[in-house]
Enzyme design. Structure first.
Site, PDB file in Angstrom:
ATOM      1  N   GLY A  27      73.641   3.738   6.768  1.00 31.59           N
ATOM      2  CA  GLY A  27      72.319   3.212   7.106  1.00 31.59           C
ATOM      3  C   GLY A  27      72.321   2.563   8.477  1.00 31.59           C
ATOM      4  O   GLY A  27      73.186   2.852   9.313  1.00 31.59           O
ATOM      5  N   GLY A  61      78.976   3.649   4.022  1.00 36.28           N
ATOM      6  CA  GLY A  61      77.543   3.484   4.266  1.00 36.28           C
ATOM      7  C   GLY A  61      77.125   4.261   5.498  1.00 36.28           C
ATOM      8  O   GLY A  61      77.934   4.491   6.407  1.00 36.28           O
ATOM      9  N   LYS A  65      63.673  -3.465  12.489  1.00 36.04           N
ATOM     10  CA  LYS A  65      64.568  -3.233  13.632  1.00 36.04           C
ATOM     11  C   LYS A  65      64.332  -1.894  14.333  1.00 36.04           C
ATOM     12  O   LYS A  65      64.528  -1.778  15.527  1.00 36.04           O
ATOM     13  CB  LYS A  65      66.026  -3.289  13.175  1.00 36.04           C
ATOM     14  CG  LYS A  65      66.530  -4.677  12.885  1.00 36.04           C
ATOM     15  CD  LYS A  65      67.987  -4.582  12.475  1.00 36.04           C
ATOM     16  CE  LYS A  65      68.603  -5.958  12.369  1.00 36.04           C
ATOM     17  NZ  LYS A  65      70.061  -5.891  12.220  1.00 36.04           N
ATOM     18  N   ASN A 106      67.604  -5.836  17.649  1.00 33.44           N
ATOM     19  CA  ASN A 106      67.662  -7.089  16.880  1.00 33.44           C
ATOM     20  C   ASN A 106      67.370  -8.314  17.745  1.00 33.44           C
ATOM     21  O   ASN A 106      67.231  -9.413  17.222  1.00 33.44           O
ATOM     22  CB  ASN A 106      69.012  -7.258  16.156  1.00 33.44           C
ATOM     23  CG  ASN A 106      70.072  -7.814  17.070  1.00 33.44           C
ATOM     24  OD1 ASN A 106      70.117  -7.469  18.252  1.00 33.44           O
ATOM     25  ND2 ASN A 106      70.915  -8.678  16.553  1.00 33.44           N
ATOM     26  N   LEU A 126      70.023 -17.309   7.937  1.00 32.58           N
ATOM     27  CA  LEU A 126      70.815 -18.417   8.497  1.00 32.58           C
ATOM     28  C   LEU A 126      70.539 -18.584   9.993  1.00 32.58           C
ATOM     29  O   LEU A 126      71.036 -19.525  10.610  1.00 32.58           O
ATOM     30  CB  LEU A 126      72.312 -18.152   8.291  1.00 32.58           C
ATOM     31  CG  LEU A 126      72.849 -18.292   6.866  1.00 32.58           C
ATOM     32  CD1 LEU A 126      74.340 -17.981   6.842  1.00 32.58           C
ATOM     33  CD2 LEU A 126      72.603 -19.693   6.327  1.00 32.58           C
TER      34      LEU A 126
HETATM   35  P1  ATR Z   1      71.155  -1.234   6.242  1.00 35.07           P
HETATM   36  O1  ATR Z   1      70.192  -1.281   7.368  1.00 35.07           O
HETATM   37  O2  ATR Z   1      71.547  -2.591   5.709  1.00 35.07           O
HETATM   38  O3  ATR Z   1      72.349  -0.400   6.560  1.00 35.07           O
HETATM   39  P2  ATR Z   1      70.022   0.933   4.746  1.00 35.07           P
HETATM   40  O4  ATR Z   1      69.700   1.610   6.036  1.00 35.07           O
HETATM   41  O5  ATR Z   1      69.005   0.928   3.681  1.00 35.07           O
HETATM   42  O6  ATR Z   1      70.398  -0.579   5.004  1.00 35.07           O
HETATM   43  O7  ATR Z   1      71.398   1.553   4.181  1.00 35.07           O
HETATM   44  C1  ATR Z   1      71.945   1.144   2.978  1.00 35.07           C
HETATM   45  C2  ATR Z   1      73.296   1.828   2.814  1.00 35.07           C
HETATM   46  O8  ATR Z   1      73.897   1.323   1.625  1.00 35.07           O
HETATM   47  C3  ATR Z   1      73.217   3.330   2.657  1.00 35.07           C
HETATM   48  O9  ATR Z   1      74.365   3.904   3.214  1.00 35.07           O
HETATM   49  C4  ATR Z   1      73.203   3.503   1.129  1.00 35.07           C
HETATM   50  O10 ATR Z   1      73.669   4.742   0.669  1.00 35.07           O
HETATM   51  P3  ATR Z   1      72.657   5.999   0.490  1.00 35.07           P
HETATM   52  O11 ATR Z   1      72.368   6.489   1.858  1.00 35.07           O
HETATM   53  O12 ATR Z   1      73.422   6.980  -0.325  1.00 35.07           O
HETATM   54  O13 ATR Z   1      71.445   5.461  -0.219  1.00 35.07           O
HETATM   55  C5  ATR Z   1      74.180   2.421   0.750  1.00 35.07           C
HETATM   56  N1  ATR Z   1      74.005   2.015  -0.647  1.00 35.07           N
HETATM   57  C6  ATR Z   1      73.013   1.267  -1.173  1.00 35.07           C
HETATM   58  N2  ATR Z   1      73.201   1.081  -2.491  1.00 35.07           N
HETATM   59  C7  ATR Z   1      74.340   1.730  -2.816  1.00 35.07           C
HETATM   60  C8  ATR Z   1      75.092   1.898  -4.016  1.00 35.07           C
HETATM   61  N3  ATR Z   1      74.686   1.355  -5.165  1.00 35.07           N
HETATM   62  N4  ATR Z   1      76.239   2.622  -3.970  1.00 35.07           N
HETATM   63  C9  ATR Z   1      76.666   3.161  -2.810  1.00 35.07           C
HETATM   64  N5  ATR Z   1      76.013   3.037  -1.638  1.00 35.07           N
HETATM   65  C10 ATR Z   1      74.868   2.326  -1.630  1.00 35.07           C
END
Ligand code: ATR
Length: 290
Positions: free
Chosen positions: A133, A131, A71, A92, A21
Protein backbone atom coordinates in the site's frame (compact mmCIF):
# COMPACT_ATOMS: atom_id res chain seq x y z
CA UNK A 1 3.87 28.12 25.54
CA UNK A 2 1.67 31.23 25.34
CA UNK A 3 -0.49 31.58 22.24
CA UNK A 4 -0.93 35.20 21.17
CA UNK A 5 -2.28 37.04 18.13
CA UNK A 6 1.16 36.68 16.54
CA UNK A 7 1.38 32.89 16.88
CA UNK A 8 1.67 31.04 13.56
CA UNK A 9 -0.57 28.05 12.99
CA UNK A 10 0.68 24.76 11.54
CA UNK A 11 -1.21 21.49 11.61
CA UNK A 12 -2.37 18.18 10.25
CA UNK A 13 -5.24 17.34 7.93
CA UNK A 14 -6.62 13.82 7.81
CA UNK A 15 -9.46 11.63 8.98
CA UNK A 16 -9.30 10.42 11.69
CA UNK A 17 -6.84 12.71 13.45
CA UNK A 18 -7.87 12.38 17.09
CA UNK A 19 -5.16 9.88 18.01
CA UNK A 20 -2.33 11.55 16.13
CA UNK A 21 0.93 12.10 18.02
CA UNK A 22 1.95 14.90 15.64
CA UNK A 23 0.63 17.73 17.88
CA UNK A 24 2.67 16.38 20.79
CA UNK A 25 5.79 16.18 18.61
CA UNK A 26 5.56 19.54 16.87
CA UNK A 27 4.46 21.51 19.91
CA UNK A 28 7.39 19.97 21.79
CA UNK A 29 9.74 21.36 19.10
CA UNK A 30 8.17 24.83 19.30
CA UNK A 31 8.45 24.84 23.07
CA UNK A 32 12.02 23.55 23.02
CA UNK A 33 13.24 26.07 20.45
CA UNK A 34 11.03 28.89 21.72
CA UNK A 35 9.38 29.36 18.35
CA UNK A 36 5.99 31.03 18.12
CA UNK A 37 4.07 28.24 16.39
CA UNK A 38 1.11 26.16 17.46
CA UNK A 39 0.33 22.81 15.82
CA UNK A 40 -3.18 21.42 15.78
CA UNK A 41 -5.28 18.86 13.91
CA UNK A 42 -8.01 19.43 11.32
CA UNK A 43 -10.40 16.59 10.63
CA UNK A 44 -11.21 16.88 6.94
CA UNK A 45 -13.49 14.51 5.06
CA UNK A 46 -12.94 13.48 1.46
CA UNK A 47 -15.50 15.86 0.02
CA UNK A 48 -13.91 18.89 1.73
CA UNK A 49 -10.30 18.65 0.54
CA UNK A 50 -10.48 21.51 -1.92
CA UNK A 51 -12.29 23.74 0.58
CA UNK A 52 -9.69 22.83 3.21
CA UNK A 53 -6.81 23.79 0.90
CA UNK A 54 -8.46 27.09 0.04
CA UNK A 55 -9.15 27.69 3.72
CA UNK A 56 -5.53 27.00 4.65
CA UNK A 57 -4.40 29.65 2.18
CA UNK A 58 -7.10 32.11 3.23
CA UNK A 59 -6.30 31.70 6.91
CA UNK A 60 -2.57 32.14 6.36
CA UNK A 61 -1.67 28.80 7.91
CA UNK A 62 2.11 28.41 7.67
CA UNK A 63 2.45 24.76 6.70
CA UNK A 64 0.76 21.43 7.25
CA UNK A 65 1.04 17.66 7.36
CA UNK A 66 -1.27 15.31 5.55
CA UNK A 67 -2.33 11.89 6.71
CA UNK A 68 -4.69 9.09 5.72
CA UNK A 69 -6.79 9.20 3.55
CA UNK A 70 -5.62 12.39 1.81
CA UNK A 71 -1.94 11.80 1.06
CA UNK A 72 -2.49 10.84 -2.58
CA UNK A 73 -5.31 13.18 -3.52
CA UNK A 74 -3.44 16.20 -2.14
CA UNK A 75 -0.99 16.00 -5.05
CA UNK A 76 -3.44 17.71 -7.33
CA UNK A 77 -3.70 20.74 -5.06
CA UNK A 78 0.05 21.40 -5.06
CA UNK A 79 1.63 24.29 -6.95
CA UNK A 80 4.93 22.43 -6.91
CA UNK A 81 5.91 18.85 -6.01
CA UNK A 82 9.21 17.56 -4.71
CA UNK A 83 10.68 14.65 -6.70
CA UNK A 84 10.22 12.03 -3.96
CA UNK A 85 6.58 12.97 -3.36
CA UNK A 86 6.04 12.89 -7.10
CA UNK A 87 7.55 9.43 -7.58
CA UNK A 88 5.75 7.82 -4.67
CA UNK A 89 2.56 9.69 -5.49
CA UNK A 90 1.88 10.94 -1.99
CA UNK A 91 2.37 14.08 0.05
CA UNK A 92 2.71 14.19 3.84
CA UNK A 93 4.18 17.66 4.28
CA UNK A 94 3.20 20.92 2.61
CA UNK A 95 5.42 24.00 2.76
CA UNK A 96 3.63 27.28 2.04
CA UNK A 97 5.52 30.19 0.57
CA UNK A 98 3.94 33.26 -1.08
CA UNK A 99 0.62 31.44 -0.77
CA UNK A 100 1.90 28.58 -2.92
CA UNK A 101 1.88 24.94 -1.81
CA UNK A 102 4.95 22.72 -2.29
CA UNK A 103 4.34 19.04 -1.53
CA UNK A 104 6.99 16.82 0.06
CA UNK A 105 7.09 13.33 1.45
CA UNK A 106 9.19 13.08 4.58
CA UNK A 107 8.09 9.50 5.37
CA UNK A 108 10.83 8.17 3.10
CA UNK A 109 13.56 10.26 4.70
CA UNK A 110 12.17 9.49 8.14
CA UNK A 111 12.30 5.76 7.45
CA UNK A 112 15.84 6.07 6.06
CA UNK A 113 17.08 8.06 9.04
CA UNK A 114 15.59 5.52 11.45
CA UNK A 115 17.62 2.79 9.74
CA UNK A 116 20.89 4.71 9.87
CA UNK A 117 20.40 5.82 13.47
CA UNK A 118 19.71 2.26 14.54
CA UNK A 119 22.71 0.97 12.60
CA UNK A 120 20.72 -1.15 10.19
CA UNK A 121 22.85 -1.10 7.07
CA UNK A 122 21.09 -2.23 3.91
CA UNK A 123 23.58 -1.13 1.25
CA UNK A 124 24.14 -4.14 -1.06
CA UNK A 125 21.84 -6.30 1.09
CA UNK A 126 18.71 -8.35 0.42
CA UNK A 127 15.62 -7.03 2.18
CA UNK A 128 11.94 -7.82 2.24
CA UNK A 129 8.80 -5.78 2.75
CA UNK A 130 5.32 -6.96 3.73
CA UNK A 131 2.48 -4.94 2.21
CA UNK A 132 2.02 -3.05 -1.03
CA UNK A 133 0.00 0.00 0.00
CA UNK A 134 0.94 3.63 0.45
CA UNK A 135 3.29 3.09 3.41
CA UNK A 136 5.06 0.29 1.62
CA UNK A 137 5.60 2.46 -1.44
CA UNK A 138 7.49 5.04 0.66
CA UNK A 139 9.54 2.33 2.37
CA UNK A 140 10.43 0.49 -0.86
CA UNK A 141 11.42 3.75 -2.55
CA UNK A 142 13.78 4.56 0.31
CA UNK A 143 15.26 1.05 0.39
CA UNK A 144 16.10 1.33 -3.31
CA UNK A 145 17.58 4.81 -2.78
CA UNK A 146 19.71 3.48 0.08
CA UNK A 147 21.23 0.83 -2.15
CA UNK A 148 19.52 -2.44 -1.18
CA UNK A 149 20.63 -5.20 -3.56
CA UNK A 150 17.21 -6.81 -3.82
CA UNK A 151 13.80 -5.99 -2.40
CA UNK A 152 11.14 -8.68 -2.22
CA UNK A 153 7.65 -7.30 -1.70
CA UNK A 154 5.14 -9.75 -0.22
CA UNK A 155 1.47 -8.90 -0.22
CA UNK A 156 -1.82 -10.69 0.43
CA UNK A 157 -2.87 -9.49 -3.00
CA UNK A 158 0.09 -10.63 -5.12
CA UNK A 159 -0.89 -8.48 -8.08
CA UNK A 160 -0.46 -5.35 -6.02
CA UNK A 161 3.00 -6.49 -4.95
CA UNK A 162 3.95 -7.08 -8.59
CA UNK A 163 2.50 -3.72 -9.64
CA UNK A 164 4.39 -1.86 -6.90
CA UNK A 165 7.71 -3.50 -7.74
CA UNK A 166 7.25 -2.82 -11.45
CA UNK A 167 6.35 0.77 -10.73
CA UNK A 168 9.40 1.41 -8.53
CA UNK A 169 11.76 -0.39 -10.93
CA UNK A 170 10.49 1.75 -13.77
CA UNK A 171 10.53 5.04 -11.90
CA UNK A 172 13.97 4.55 -10.38
CA UNK A 173 15.46 2.81 -13.38
CA UNK A 174 16.33 -0.33 -11.43
CA UNK A 175 15.51 -4.01 -11.55
CA UNK A 176 15.93 -5.00 -7.94
CA UNK A 177 12.28 -5.12 -6.78
CA UNK A 178 10.12 -8.21 -7.12
CA UNK A 179 6.57 -8.87 -5.97
CA UNK A 180 5.17 -12.09 -4.45
CA UNK A 181 2.11 -13.45 -2.70
CA UNK A 182 2.33 -13.17 1.09
CA UNK A 183 1.85 -16.91 1.51
CA UNK A 184 5.26 -17.44 -0.15
CA UNK A 185 7.13 -15.51 2.50
CA UNK A 186 7.89 -18.41 4.81
CA UNK A 187 9.52 -20.39 2.01
CA UNK A 188 11.61 -17.36 1.04
CA UNK A 189 12.64 -16.75 4.64
CA UNK A 190 13.95 -20.31 4.77
CA UNK A 191 15.85 -20.04 1.49
CA UNK A 192 17.34 -16.57 1.87
CA UNK A 193 18.78 -14.62 4.79
CA UNK A 194 17.31 -11.16 4.47
CA UNK A 195 19.15 -8.37 6.28
CA UNK A 196 15.87 -6.66 7.02
CA UNK A 197 12.17 -7.47 7.02
CA UNK A 198 9.71 -4.58 7.27
CA UNK A 199 6.02 -4.89 8.11
CA UNK A 200 4.22 -2.13 6.22
CA UNK A 201 0.69 -3.42 6.84
CA UNK A 202 -1.56 -2.36 9.69
CA UNK A 203 -1.82 -5.97 10.87
CA UNK A 204 -1.08 -6.09 14.61
CA UNK A 205 -1.85 -2.43 15.28
CA UNK A 206 -3.78 -1.46 18.40
CA UNK A 207 -6.48 -2.62 19.14
CA UNK A 208 -5.81 -5.78 17.05
CA UNK A 209 -2.64 -6.56 18.95
CA UNK A 210 -3.00 -10.34 18.63
CA UNK A 211 -2.78 -10.24 14.82
CA UNK A 212 0.41 -10.96 12.91
CA UNK A 213 1.07 -10.81 9.14
CA UNK A 214 3.28 -13.94 9.23
CA UNK A 215 3.33 -17.18 11.18
CA UNK A 216 4.32 -16.55 14.79
CA UNK A 217 6.50 -19.60 15.29
CA UNK A 218 8.69 -18.87 12.30
CA UNK A 219 12.41 -19.62 12.60
CA UNK A 220 14.61 -16.90 11.12
CA UNK A 221 18.30 -16.11 11.10
CA UNK A 222 19.31 -13.73 13.86
CA UNK A 223 21.05 -11.65 11.17
CA UNK A 224 17.64 -10.45 9.98
CA UNK A 225 16.50 -7.16 11.54
CA UNK A 226 12.75 -6.90 12.16
CA UNK A 227 11.14 -3.51 11.56
CA UNK A 228 7.45 -2.79 12.11
CA UNK A 229 6.20 0.63 11.04
CA UNK A 230 3.51 0.26 13.74
CA UNK A 231 4.44 1.98 17.03
CA UNK A 232 1.37 1.07 19.08
CA UNK A 233 1.87 -1.44 20.62
CA UNK A 234 5.60 -0.92 21.03
CA UNK A 235 6.26 -4.62 20.46
CA UNK A 236 3.84 -6.14 17.99
CA UNK A 237 3.38 -9.88 17.45
CA UNK A 238 5.51 -9.41 14.33
CA UNK A 239 8.37 -7.90 16.36
CA UNK A 240 7.91 -10.71 18.86
CA UNK A 241 9.01 -13.16 16.17
CA UNK A 242 12.21 -11.17 15.75
CA UNK A 243 12.73 -11.05 19.49
CA UNK A 244 12.22 -14.81 19.81
CA UNK A 245 14.85 -15.42 17.13
CA UNK A 246 17.41 -13.11 18.74
CA UNK A 247 17.07 -10.49 15.99
CA UNK A 248 17.39 -6.72 16.25
CA UNK A 249 13.90 -5.17 16.37
CA UNK A 250 12.66 -1.65 15.68
CA UNK A 251 9.15 -0.20 15.84
CA UNK A 252 7.69 2.74 13.90
CA UNK A 253 8.35 5.40 16.53
CA UNK A 254 11.61 6.63 15.03
CA UNK A 255 10.10 6.86 11.55
CA UNK A 256 7.22 8.87 13.01
CA UNK A 257 9.59 11.18 14.88
CA UNK A 258 11.95 11.72 11.96
CA UNK A 259 9.25 12.42 9.39
CA UNK A 260 8.10 15.14 11.80
CA UNK A 261 11.63 16.44 12.36
CA UNK A 262 12.12 16.91 8.61
CA UNK A 263 8.74 18.63 8.25
CA UNK A 264 9.33 20.99 11.18
CA UNK A 265 12.80 21.88 9.91
CA UNK A 266 11.35 22.73 6.51
CA UNK A 267 8.65 24.96 7.97
CA UNK A 268 10.86 26.84 10.39
CA UNK A 269 14.37 26.64 8.95
CA UNK A 270 15.83 25.41 12.25
CA UNK A 271 17.89 22.27 12.86
CA UNK A 272 16.65 19.97 15.61
CA UNK A 273 19.39 18.57 17.84
CA UNK A 274 19.79 14.85 18.41
CA UNK A 275 19.59 15.23 22.20
CA UNK A 276 16.17 16.85 21.82
CA UNK A 277 15.03 14.03 19.56
CA UNK A 278 16.16 11.56 22.20
CA UNK A 279 14.30 13.45 24.92
CA UNK A 280 11.17 13.51 22.76
CA UNK A 281 11.39 9.76 22.16
CA UNK A 282 11.40 9.15 25.91
CA UNK A 283 8.47 11.50 26.37
CA UNK A 284 6.45 9.72 23.67
CA UNK A 285 7.14 6.36 25.23
CA UNK A 286 5.04 7.27 28.23
CA UNK A 287 1.88 5.28 27.73
CA UNK A 288 -0.41 8.25 28.26
CA UNK A 289 0.24 9.48 24.72
CA UNK A 290 -0.65 6.19 23.06
P1 ATR B 1 -1.18 2.16 3.97
O1 ATR B 1 -1.28 3.49 3.31
O2 ATR B 1 -1.10 2.23 5.48
O3 ATR B 1 -0.08 1.33 3.40
P2 ATR B 1 -3.11 0.72 2.42
O4 ATR B 1 -2.64 1.46 1.21
O5 ATR B 1 -4.56 0.55 2.62
O6 ATR B 1 -2.56 1.41 3.73
O7 ATR B 1 -2.38 -0.72 2.45
C1 ATR B 1 -2.63 -1.65 3.44
C2 ATR B 1 -1.69 -2.83 3.23
O8 ATR B 1 -1.88 -3.73 4.32
C3 ATR B 1 -1.94 -3.61 1.96
O9 ATR B 1 -0.72 -4.13 1.51
C4 ATR B 1 -2.87 -4.73 2.44
O10 ATR B 1 -2.84 -5.90 1.66
P3 ATR B 1 -3.84 -6.07 0.39
O11 ATR B 1 -3.28 -5.20 -0.68
O12 ATR B 1 -3.77 -7.51 0.05
O13 ATR B 1 -5.20 -5.63 0.86
C5 ATR B 1 -2.24 -5.01 3.79
N1 ATR B 1 -3.19 -5.68 4.68
C6 ATR B 1 -4.25 -5.15 5.31
N2 ATR B 1 -4.88 -6.07 6.07
C7 ATR B 1 -4.20 -7.22 5.91
C8 ATR B 1 -4.32 -8.54 6.44
N3 ATR B 1 -5.30 -8.85 7.30
N4 ATR B 1 -3.42 -9.48 6.07
C9 ATR B 1 -2.42 -9.17 5.22
N5 ATR B 1 -2.23 -7.95 4.68
C10 ATR B 1 -3.10 -6.98 5.02
Amino acid sequence: MIITGKTSVIGLIGNPVEHSLSPVIHNYFSEKYNLDYVYTTFKVDNSSIQAACEGIKALNIKGFNVTVPHKEVLLKYMDDIDETADVIGSVNTVVIKDNKFTGYNTDCLGFGRSLTDNKIDIWGKDVCVIGAGGASRAVVYQLVKMGARSIHIFNRNAEKAAALSEYINKKLNKTNCNGFALNNIEKSLKELTYSLIVNCTSVGMHPNVEDCPISENLKVSNETAFYDIIYNPRVTKFLNIGQNNGCKILNGMDMLIYQAVYAYEMWTGIKIKIEDINELRIRLQTESFL
